[in-house]
Scaffold this motif. Structure first.
Motif, short mmCIF file in Angstrom:
data_model
loop_
_atom_site.label_atom_id
_atom_site.label_comp_id
_atom_site.label_asym_id
_atom_site.label_seq_id
_atom_site.Cartn_x
_atom_site.Cartn_y
_atom_site.Cartn_z
N VAL A 24 0.75 -1.12 0.10
CA VAL A 24 -0.08 0.08 -0.10
C VAL A 24 0.77 1.44 -0.03
N ALA A 25 2.02 1.22 0.65
CA ALA A 25 3.02 2.65 1.01
C ALA A 25 3.30 2.79 -0.45
N GLY A 26 3.96 1.75 -1.38
CA GLY A 26 4.64 2.02 -2.50
C GLY A 26 3.77 2.54 -3.56
N LEU A 43 9.42 -1.13 -8.43
CA LEU A 43 9.84 -2.29 -8.74
C LEU A 43 9.42 -3.19 -7.49
N GLU A 44 8.77 -4.20 -7.96
CA GLU A 44 8.31 -5.49 -6.88
C GLU A 44 8.87 -6.61 -7.22
N ASN A 45 9.39 -7.40 -6.22
CA ASN A 45 10.03 -8.78 -6.57
C ASN A 45 9.32 -9.83 -6.15
N GLY A 51 3.32 -8.38 0.72
CA GLY A 51 3.96 -8.45 2.05
C GLY A 51 2.71 -8.19 2.96
N GLN A 52 3.08 -7.28 3.99
CA GLN A 52 2.02 -7.13 5.19
C GLN A 52 0.49 -6.77 4.64
N THR A 53 0.70 -6.18 3.44
CA THR A 53 -0.71 -5.50 3.00
C THR A 53 -2.04 -6.43 2.62
N ARG A 54 -1.58 -7.68 1.99
CA ARG A 54 -2.60 -8.71 1.81
C ARG A 54 -3.11 -9.37 2.97
N PHE A 55 -2.15 -9.35 4.04
CA PHE A 55 -2.46 -9.98 5.47
C PHE A 55 -3.19 -8.99 6.45
N SER A 56 -3.30 -7.56 5.69
CA SER A 56 -3.93 -6.74 6.87
C SER A 56 -5.38 -6.98 7.27
N GLN A 57 -5.99 -6.52 8.15
CA GLN A 57 -7.33 -6.66 8.33
C GLN A 57 -8.25 -5.73 7.79
N GLY A 58 -7.52 -4.45 7.21
CA GLY A 58 -8.31 -3.74 6.32
C GLY A 58 -8.87 -2.67 7.28
N ILE A 59 -8.60 -2.61 8.30
CA ILE A 59 -9.49 -1.36 9.11
C ILE A 59 -8.38 -0.05 8.86
N ILE A 60 -9.57 0.94 8.63
CA ILE A 60 -9.05 2.43 8.32
C ILE A 60 -9.19 2.97 9.68
N TRP A 350 8.08 3.32 6.35
CA TRP A 350 7.20 2.28 6.74
C TRP A 350 5.84 3.27 7.01
N PRO A 351 4.93 2.92 6.77
CA PRO A 351 3.45 3.59 7.04
C PRO A 351 2.96 3.35 8.43
N THR A 352 3.56 2.01 8.82
CA THR A 352 3.22 1.43 10.23
C THR A 352 1.78 1.12 10.40
N LYS A 353 0.83 1.46 9.37
CA LYS A 353 -0.39 1.26 9.32
C LYS A 353 -1.07 1.38 7.83
N LEU A 354 -1.76 0.38 7.47
CA LEU A 354 -2.38 0.46 6.17
C LEU A 354 -3.12 1.95 6.16
N ALA A 355 -3.79 2.33 7.25
CA ALA A 355 -4.69 3.51 7.19
C ALA A 355 -3.69 4.73 6.98
N LEU A 356 -2.45 4.68 7.37
CA LEU A 356 -1.61 5.78 7.26
C LEU A 356 -0.80 5.99 6.05
C1 LIG Z 1 -1.90 -9.32 10.29
C2 LIG Z 1 -1.77 -7.96 10.07
C3 LIG Z 1 -3.04 -7.00 10.13
C4 LIG Z 1 -3.03 -5.79 9.81
N1 LIG Z 1 -4.24 -4.96 9.85
C5 LIG Z 1 -4.25 -3.68 9.86
C6 LIG Z 1 -5.60 -2.79 9.76
O1 LIG Z 1 -6.39 -3.49 9.79
N2 LIG Z 1 -5.58 -1.73 9.32
C7 LIG Z 1 -4.21 -1.06 9.41
O2 LIG Z 1 -4.19 0.31 9.27
N3 LIG Z 1 -3.08 -1.75 9.31
C8 LIG Z 1 -2.83 -2.93 9.68
N4 LIG Z 1 -1.72 -3.51 9.43
C9 LIG Z 1 -0.48 -2.82 9.04
C10 LIG Z 1 -0.50 -2.52 7.52
O3 LIG Z 1 -0.88 -3.93 6.96
C11 LIG Z 1 1.09 -2.30 6.95
O4 LIG Z 1 1.44 -1.26 7.81
C12 LIG Z 1 1.15 -2.00 5.60
O5 LIG Z 1 0.51 -3.04 4.90
C13 LIG Z 1 2.54 -1.80 5.28
O6 LIG Z 1 2.38 -1.45 3.66
P1 LIG Z 1 3.78 -1.37 3.12
O7 LIG Z 1 3.56 -1.05 1.67
O8 LIG Z 1 4.96 -0.79 3.77
O9 LIG Z 1 4.60 -2.99 3.19
P2 LIG Z 1 4.18 -4.45 2.72
O10 LIG Z 1 2.62 -4.36 2.50
O11 LIG Z 1 4.96 -5.37 3.29
O12 LIG Z 1 4.75 -4.27 1.08
C14 LIG Z 1 6.01 -4.41 0.77
C15 LIG Z 1 6.35 -4.82 -0.60
O13 LIG Z 1 7.81 -4.93 -0.90
C16 LIG Z 1 7.91 -6.04 -1.79
N5 LIG Z 1 9.51 -6.33 -1.62
C17 LIG Z 1 9.92 -6.82 -0.59
N6 LIG Z 1 11.54 -6.84 -0.74
C18 LIG Z 1 11.32 -6.21 -2.01
C19 LIG Z 1 12.73 -5.99 -2.82
N7 LIG Z 1 13.94 -6.44 -2.38
N8 LIG Z 1 12.65 -5.60 -4.06
C20 LIG Z 1 11.33 -5.29 -4.54
N9 LIG Z 1 10.14 -5.47 -3.78
C21 LIG Z 1 10.18 -6.09 -2.65
C22 LIG Z 1 6.98 -7.13 -1.09
O14 LIG Z 1 6.67 -8.33 -1.78
C23 LIG Z 1 5.68 -6.46 -0.89
O15 LIG Z 1 4.76 -6.46 -2.21
C24 LIG Z 1 -1.79 -5.10 9.75
C25 LIG Z 1 -0.66 -5.66 9.42
C26 LIG Z 1 -0.53 -7.20 9.72
C27 LIG Z 1 0.93 -7.99 9.39
#
Ligand SMILES: Cc1cc2nc3c(=O)[nH]c(=O)nc-3n(C[C@H](O)[C@H](O)[C@H](O)COP(=O)(O)OP(=O)(O)OC[C@H]3O[C@@H](n4cnc5c(N)ncnc54)[C@H](O)[C@@H]3O)c2cc1C
Length: 402
Positions: A24-26, A43-45, A51-60, A350-356
């Protein structure tokens, strides 16, 4: 480590900004940067959202949790604005277009035992909470609480719940020509990167700024680029999924003895159309010390004690382990805000939350504007292989059992 770039056959690409990671951040950043006129490549590998985004509970989140724990600071107040920003985007009138994303529930709910409610009555009446959270009438209760045996109270929070994969899809779709599927980064020197695309092509990419939005992958990328900071922390979780015979979808936190949600339930659907409950909260945090079987038993115990009116006999169970990746905090605490840090033209996020994610993107775009980074426009980039969107966790059949 800095690697020499010597492959003469490598294809060349010049952009203003290159982003690692399509969570979600990128993806939010890619959209905002392209709107602002920066030629940007992501760039996505693995797969988008993998990563975390698909596992998130999706709560804003709208900050109710911070208000509950009394940890409301000026910086954590930024989260209060998030539900409105996301709702505007979901209606197609916000800073990014999420009109094709699925809203699973307009609200997250909260329920509690009568004892705890009386202790928190002052809090529920407080200014911070008014308007963000309201007690609802019995007829409006989610189906799982429309049982005579339920004696607690249900509150509605101003926090929409979204299908994370559909958010990724909506964010990525307009920008696929700017998203390259790579195997790995094979070289790095100053502002130039060498990456290997999935079809084996080598690309030399020059960029004014490199943004790391790779979640847990940021640490390895920083190491490869010879950077010692910022440091990352991982907060592991063991989430639980259950399906089969559930009364309806449910989106709710349960408050227990402490004000941290004892359990947070969100819902999805598997490929056969079964309702899936996805359990987080304290159960998932404590679950890292348990085996899969122990965690499933604990979840059964929790649900039977919290919802004794429901029958969980014929239900299938699964668990999954996933780390939250964040900037390092004192004593491993949860960060309250989104985070970015720049050194040597590398911006780690690091957004630390999807919502952010909107908050993070705003901060980074403002930073680039402040630095007057060149904008080369958003013309089409050369052809390369584009990344695909990852599935949601319950759509993988491997780990379900009775
Ligand atoms: C179980 C769980 C539940 C959550 N529930 C909530 C919620 O309800 N509400 C909320 O606001 N937040 C929630 N969060 C937090 C939220 O999901 C994360 O803060 C957010 O998704 C992080 O997004 P991101 O884009 O930084 O990272 P990620 O989603 O981890 O994405 C990183 C991406 O980078 C790619 N990548 C990794 N290494 C490389 C590389 N070397 N080169 C290229 N690509 C690479 C990965 O494949 C991935 O696609 C939850 C998190 C978890 C784990």
């Amino acid at each position: 480590m800095t690697t020499e770039l010597a492959d003469k056959k490598a294809k060349q690409l010049n952009v203003d900004v290159v982003i690692f990671g399509g969570g979600v951040a990128g993806l939010w950043l890619l959209t905002r940067l392209r709107q602002a006129g920066y030629q940007t490549l992501l760039l996505e590998n693995k797969a988008l959202g993998a990563g975390q985004t698909r596992f998130s509970q999706g709560i804003i989140h709208g900050g109710t949790k911070y208000a509950l724990t009394g940890k409301l600071t000026a910086s954590s107040e930024s989260i209060f604005a998030m539900p409105k920003i996301w709702r505007d985007c979901l209606q197609g009138k916000g800073e990014v277009d999420l009109s094709s994303a699925n809203i699973l529930s307009e609200y997250q709910y909260m329920w509690s035992t009568p004892g705890l409610l009386s202790r928190l009555s002052g809090f529920f009446a407080s200014r911070v909470v008014r308007g963000r959270m309201q007690a609802i009438k019995k007829e409006e209760y989610p189906v799982a609480f429309q049982y005579k045996k339920f004696k607690g109270k249900v509150y509605r929070l101003d926090e929409p719940v979204l299908d994370a994969a559909s958010v990724v899809d909506a964010l990525a779709k307009p920008h696929l020509n700017n998203i390259m599927q790579i195997n790995s980064m094979t070289g790095f020197s100053d502002k130039k990167l060498r990456v290997e695309s999935v079809n084996g092509d080598s690309w030399d990419i020059s960029a004014t700024k490199i943004i790391l939005s790779a979640g847990k992958g940021n640490a390895e990328l920083l190491r490869t680029m010879g950077q010692a900071t910022p440091e990352m922390q991982l907060r592991p979780l063991q989430m639980v999924m259950l399906r089969g015979g559930l009364p309806d979808k449910l989106y709710a936190h349960c408050l227990g003895a402490s004000v941290n949600p004892r359990i947070t339930i969100t819902s999805g659907e598997d490929r056969q159309g079964n309702i899936v409950w996805y359990l987080g909260g304290q159960l998932a945090e404590d679950g890292i010390r348990r085996t899969r079987e122990e965690q499933i038993n604990e979840a059964k115990k929790e649900l039977r004690s919290l919802m004794p009116w429901l029958n969980f006999e014929f239900i299938e169970w699964a668990t999954l382990n996933i780390d939250r990746a964040e900037p390092k905090q004192k004593e491993g605490q949860r960060p309250a805000t989104s985070f970015y840090y720049e050194k040597d033209n590398i911006i780690t996020t690091w957004p630390t939350k999807l919502a952010l994610a909107p908050n993070l993107a705003n901060d980074v775009v403002n930073e680039l504007e402040k630095q007057n980074i060149k904008k080369s426009g958003t013309t089409k980039l050369p052809d390369f292989i584009h990344a695909v969107v990852a599935d949601l966790p319950w759509q993988e059949e491997e780990q379900w059992s009775h």
